[in-house]
Each structure stands twice: as C-alpha cells, then as structure tokens.
Enzyme design. Structure first.
Site, mmCIF file in Angstrom:
data_model
loop_
_atom_site.group_PDB
_atom_site.id
_atom_site.type_symbol
_atom_site.label_atom_id
_atom_site.label_comp_id
_atom_site.label_asym_id
_atom_site.label_seq_id
_atom_site.Cartn_x
_atom_site.Cartn_y
_atom_site.Cartn_z
ATOM 1 N N GLU A 25 -2.851 -10.172 6.010
ATOM 2 C CA GLU A 25 -1.773 -9.152 5.861
ATOM 3 C C GLU A 25 -2.929 -7.918 5.071
ATOM 4 O O GLU A 25 -2.720 -6.518 5.456
ATOM 5 C CB GLU A 25 -1.597 -9.845 4.124
ATOM 6 C CG GLU A 25 0.675 -10.464 4.697
ATOM 7 C CD GLU A 25 1.296 -10.621 3.682
ATOM 8 O OE1 GLU A 25 2.235 -10.089 3.516
ATOM 9 O OE2 GLU A 25 1.033 -11.600 3.165
ATOM 10 N N TYR A 57 6.125 16.251 -8.026
ATOM 11 C CA TYR A 57 6.307 15.551 -7.475
ATOM 12 C C TYR A 57 5.233 15.664 -5.980
ATOM 13 O O TYR A 57 5.537 14.719 -6.128
ATOM 14 C CB TYR A 57 8.096 15.717 -6.518
ATOM 15 C CG TYR A 57 7.812 17.126 -6.146
ATOM 16 C CD1 TYR A 57 7.369 17.440 -4.727
ATOM 17 C CD2 TYR A 57 9.684 17.831 -6.592
ATOM 18 C CE1 TYR A 57 8.223 18.492 -4.342
ATOM 19 C CE2 TYR A 57 9.480 18.809 -6.115
ATOM 20 C CZ TYR A 57 8.786 19.275 -4.675
ATOM 21 O OH TYR A 57 9.462 20.620 -4.148
ATOM 22 N N GLU A 76 4.868 -6.944 -6.197
ATOM 23 C CA GLU A 76 5.049 -6.115 -7.550
ATOM 24 C C GLU A 76 3.789 -6.154 -8.273
ATOM 25 O O GLU A 76 4.002 -5.545 -9.313
ATOM 26 C CB GLU A 76 5.396 -8.081 -8.450
ATOM 27 C CG GLU A 76 7.240 -8.814 -7.992
ATOM 28 C CD GLU A 76 6.725 -9.395 -7.085
ATOM 29 O OE1 GLU A 76 7.461 -9.967 -6.564
ATOM 30 O OE2 GLU A 76 5.853 -8.624 -6.189
ATOM 31 N N LYS A 102 8.429 -4.416 1.826
ATOM 32 C CA LYS A 102 7.080 -4.350 2.478
ATOM 33 C C LYS A 102 8.021 -4.622 4.417
ATOM 34 O O LYS A 102 9.066 -5.041 4.209
ATOM 35 C CB LYS A 102 6.869 -6.024 2.905
ATOM 36 C CG LYS A 102 5.461 -6.024 3.243
ATOM 37 C CD LYS A 102 5.163 -7.709 3.148
ATOM 38 C CE LYS A 102 3.963 -7.464 2.373
ATOM 39 N NZ LYS A 102 3.614 -8.405 1.772
#
Length: 125
Positions: A25, A57, A76, A102
């Site tokens: 990954e 933004y 997290e 994800k």
C-alpha cells in the site's frame, strides 16, 4: 441578523496517498476521498466581503494535499494529522469534521471504500 452557526465545506477532494498497514500500500498507493466541514464564525465575512474575515479554502486544500503526502499506516492518523495542521494554521476554527475514505481497500470485499470520520474541537480557542 444574527448568525447561529457557520461552516466551510470542502467536498469530495480526490487525492492519491500511500497509507496502509500492508507494505504494498505504501508503494502502489490508493485513491482517497476527503470531506471537511469546518465550523468557523463567518459573521464578519458576510458583512465585510473580505478574505481576512474567513479562511481560504484554497489554503485548506493545500494543507490537506501536503499532509496526505506523509505516509501513515492508518487513515485515522492521516485524519488526525490533517486536523492538527488545520488547527495550527487557522486558530479561528472552532471545530471540524473530517472523513477520509480509502477507495478499493485491499481486504477482499466488494465495497466502494473504507472510511474514518473524526469530529474534533479546537481546544486552543
């Protein structure tokens, strides 16, 4: 006119990231969708029409993009890192909600993604 609550939202930010517990990954990467809801007092901005009375933004996006480049095992942790950087950059954020999804997580399931959502309060206010 009295403003009850105000938010700035950035929706469905698509970014590539290299997060995950599995070694591949961090090499192959994955696609992520990030959503932000930032609680901030916009009462001055609705009167002044001045960027100094709100947050940009575009700057928020830049922080998200830069922070997503830091490899982590867990989304997290990625969400927490983004929140920390936003609170550091914009002390006038009251609280924020962030979700990171994800897409195509490597878990052998047919699903559109795995997500985490955090709702954090700026305790430096």
């Amino acid at each position: 006119m009295q403003l009850l609550q105000s938010f700035i939202h950035l929706k469905d930010i698509h970014l590539k990231g290299y997060h995950g517990v599995l070694p591949q990954e961090k090499v192959v990467g994955n696609d992520y969708i990030i959503n932000l809801s930032i609680a901030i007092d916009l009462s001055k901005a609705i009167e002044s029409d001045n960027l100094n009375d709100t947050i940009s933004y575009a700057e928020v996006f830049d922080i998200v993009k830069k922070t997503m480049q830091v490899k982590c095992d867990l989304i997290e942790k990625v969400a927490g890192n983004i929140a920390k950087e936003l609170f550091k950059a914009f002390e006038n954020i009251n609280d924020l909600k962030i979700s990171i999804t994800k897409l195509n997580p490597p878990m052998g399931a047919d699903c559109s993604g795995a997500s985490v959502e955090l709702h954090l309060i700026n305790d430096k206010m």
